[in-house]
Each structure stands twice: as C-alpha cells, then as structure tokens.
Design an enzyme around this catalytic site. Sequence first.
Site, PDB file in Angstrom:
ATOM      1  CB  SER A 177      -8.867   2.324 -51.490  1.00  0.00           C
ATOM      2  OG  SER A 177      -9.973   1.526 -51.865  1.00  0.00           O
TER       3      SER A 177
ATOM      4  CG  ASN B 238      -1.867  -1.212   1.159  1.00  0.00           C
ATOM      5  OD1 ASN B 238      -1.975  -1.894   0.143  1.00  0.00           O
ATOM      6  ND2 ASN B 238      -2.515  -1.493   2.273  1.00  0.00           N
TER       7      ASN B 238
END
Length: 477
Positions: free
Chosen positions: A324, A148
């Site tokens: 494309s 912690n």
Amino acid sequence: MTSQKTPAIRLEHDLLGDRAVPADAYYGVHTLRALENFPVTGIPISVYPDLLIALAEIKQAAALTNHELGLLDAARCEAIVAACREIRAGQWHEQFVVDVIQGGAGTSCNMNANEVIANRALEILGHTRGEYRHLHPNEHVNMSQSTNDVYPTALKLATYKGLQGLVKSMSILREAFEERAYAFRDIIKMGRTQLQDAVPMTLGQEFSTYAVMLGEDESRVQEAAELIREINLGATAIGTGITAPPEYTAKVCSYLSGIAGIPLITAPNLIEATQDCGAFVQISGVLKRVAVKLSKTCNDLRLLSSGPRAGLGEINLPPRQAGSSIMPGKVNPVIPEVVNQIAFEVIGNDVTISLAAEGGQLQLNAFEPIIAHSLFKSVNHLTQGCHILTERCVRGITANTERLRESVRNSIGIVTALNPYIGYANATDVASEAHLTGGSVYDIVLARGLLSREQLDTILKPEALTSPQAITRQPLP
C-alpha cells in the site's frame, strides 16, 4: 546550415505499383504495405519467435522438396535453406515487423517471411537486396505454397512447441505443491464447504489437491497437442493442391517433420483442413480449463493467507513487495493476484478464438491472425504464470500450525465425526448448544454423558478425523 541526409531506399514493385522500401530492410513492399494498413496493436509478430522459427522451418522444407522434385535449382535452394537456418537460430527476427492483428488471413505474415528469406538468400548468393530477378519471394521462396497452407501449419508448429513449454512449467508447479503437501502432511485444520466449517483435514491433503488438479491438466494439454500434429501443407489455396506437384505434399511433410522434430501428419482431406479451425478451439478450451483451475487454486491461497489477524491466517505467503502507498506494513498476495488476472485473460482469449473460428466462411478462415495472437498469449502467459507462482509463492509458503489446530479444537464441525456414535439428532443438539454458548463440542458431549472421555479421545484423534476409519456402532444414547 546543417543538411539532413536522405535515408537510402530501394524501389520495389507489386500489384499496386512502385514503393520506396528502406534500403537496409530485409522485408519488402508487401510488408511495407502491411505496416501502413495495420497499425493496430503496435506489437510485431517478432514477439512470437516460435512462429518465426516455424515459418522458416516450413520454407526450408518447401525448398528442399522443390529441389528434390526438380523445380528449384541447387544454388537457390541452398541459399534459401541457409537463410532459414539463420532465422531458426534467432537471426533477423527484428525484420518481422507486421502487426500481430492483420487482415488477409495471414498473407502479410507469410509475405514478411518470404521477403526476409529472399533478401537474405540474395545476399548469400552475392546479390543486393531487392534484386528479385535472381531469387524472388513468391516465385522461389513461396514455391508450391500458399498463405492458406503455410500460415495454419506455422501456427500449429509454434503452438505445439509452446504447449511443451507449458506442460514443463505446470509440472514444476505441481512438484512444488507436492513438496508443500508432504511438508504439511501432519498439520490438522478445518476443511470448509461454502466458506463454512465442515470437517477436519490436514493442510497436506488440501495442498495435494492442487497438485492433482495440475497433474490432470498436464495430461489434457498433452492430448490437445496431439491434435495439431495434423497439417494441411500442400493444400495451397483451398485444399485442391493447385500449383503444387502431386508428390509434393507427402515429401514436404516428411522434410518438415525432420526439421521441426515433430511427427507431423498430413490431413486426409486438405479442403476440410484448410477451412477448419477446430483444433485451435479444442486447444483453447483446454487452456481455459487450466486457467480456471489455476485461478481457483490462487483464490484459495489468497483466502487461506487472508489477514494476517482479521482473516483466516492459516498460511503465510512469501512477502514480495509493500502492499500500500498509504497503509504501512500492509503486504498483499500479489503473486496469486497476477495469476488470477492471467486466467481472466485466457478465458477472454477463448471467447475470441471461438468467435474467430465460427466466423470463417466457405473454403478459408480469414481470422486466423487473431486466433494466433490469442492462442500464443494464452500459452505464453500461462507458462509464465506457472513459473512465477512456483518460484515467487508456492515454494515459500509456510503454515500457522497453532492457529490451524486451535480452529479444529474450537470448531463445531468435529461433531460430524460423532454422528455414527451419538446419532444425527443428538449431534445436531450438541452443535446448536456449542454455537449458542460458545462451548466446545467435546465438553458438551461429556456433560450430556453421550460418550466417555476415552471414547471421545479415540474418535477425535487427528488420524481418525482425516481418513476413513472402521466404525463400531453403539446403541444410540
């Protein structure tokens, strides 16, 4: 019949019993259980080397402090420090295997570090991995610590270093925009508001705004980084410092500052600092600000380069790949597009961090692992996004100069510059006629006798259209 060799194992023990761990692993039983419990993303914490280095820096500082306070003997201290130095140099990172998303408030991450360091230190001392009676992950590597205080401190160290890299990447991108702004300083074009023609400006002025926005955010990121120099190391479990001697907190902060090269500060209230994730929320908010403004810039680049014939077509982005699978010759603005997507992710990460910070209860926030994962992704991806945008796009942008000038010549928007000379009502009439007939503002003003050709040429000079000018008002026609 071929016999299969049984993988070598070693037995380790924890609270839940005995487990077989691969003999060649530097991690141990706690890490093994975390591997089984949290097969969430498939992404190990080793993807964040700054976090591993931060953990090693903390463990090294703790060992030196504990030795100075007489809690850890010299041999164990030296072995732990040596193992930590190796991790800081990039060794053993593949042994940090727990998932980036895990329960337990980061305990699995801390124990992964404790076990790797302990087993490597055992080897340095001449022992075999797993012989914890000589040097233990909890008793010695984790001495005077808790997940912690270790874990949030490690997050802050790693984030601080990541933010320095982000600022550098932003600075290089800003300089690239500044260079383009200078190159485009004399190219006049139409500015737009709400995607409609507004008033003239230079392309250099447009690009300078992107540089200024980045410069502002460099400062904001640096300010946010200062917040995370405050750490809670020494808080142990909840901030009361249980199991750590009184002198430990100040000394470990001093050691860690020197090892990490960051002027760290111990939080004045360790109980508050152990449960509060506000600094991470603040940093995430600043990263969101960077992302939003960077994405807006990329939106502009895509719009300005749209076409090449049916769009604005004012600038050319460097072609990077075929656009494309079906339309031959099509090239897309893929670099701004990927930066847009990074921005979308950062904005989503900010929501995650906010919810995780809010979700903590009482003396600890259990959700710091998802805060860490989200924060590190935001910092790393923004850093890479700025680098890619600089190298693969901005430095290669060119201007379609004639198209830009033609848009100014044909624009109705230049009538705004005539307001002080012919009045708003006359200017509106001129604009309406130009719109309906397709005629030029210049020719209509001349035809109506509102201004002479000499006056128009003076008022509509490029330098007059793109910067404040002294105005000598004439009686309105």
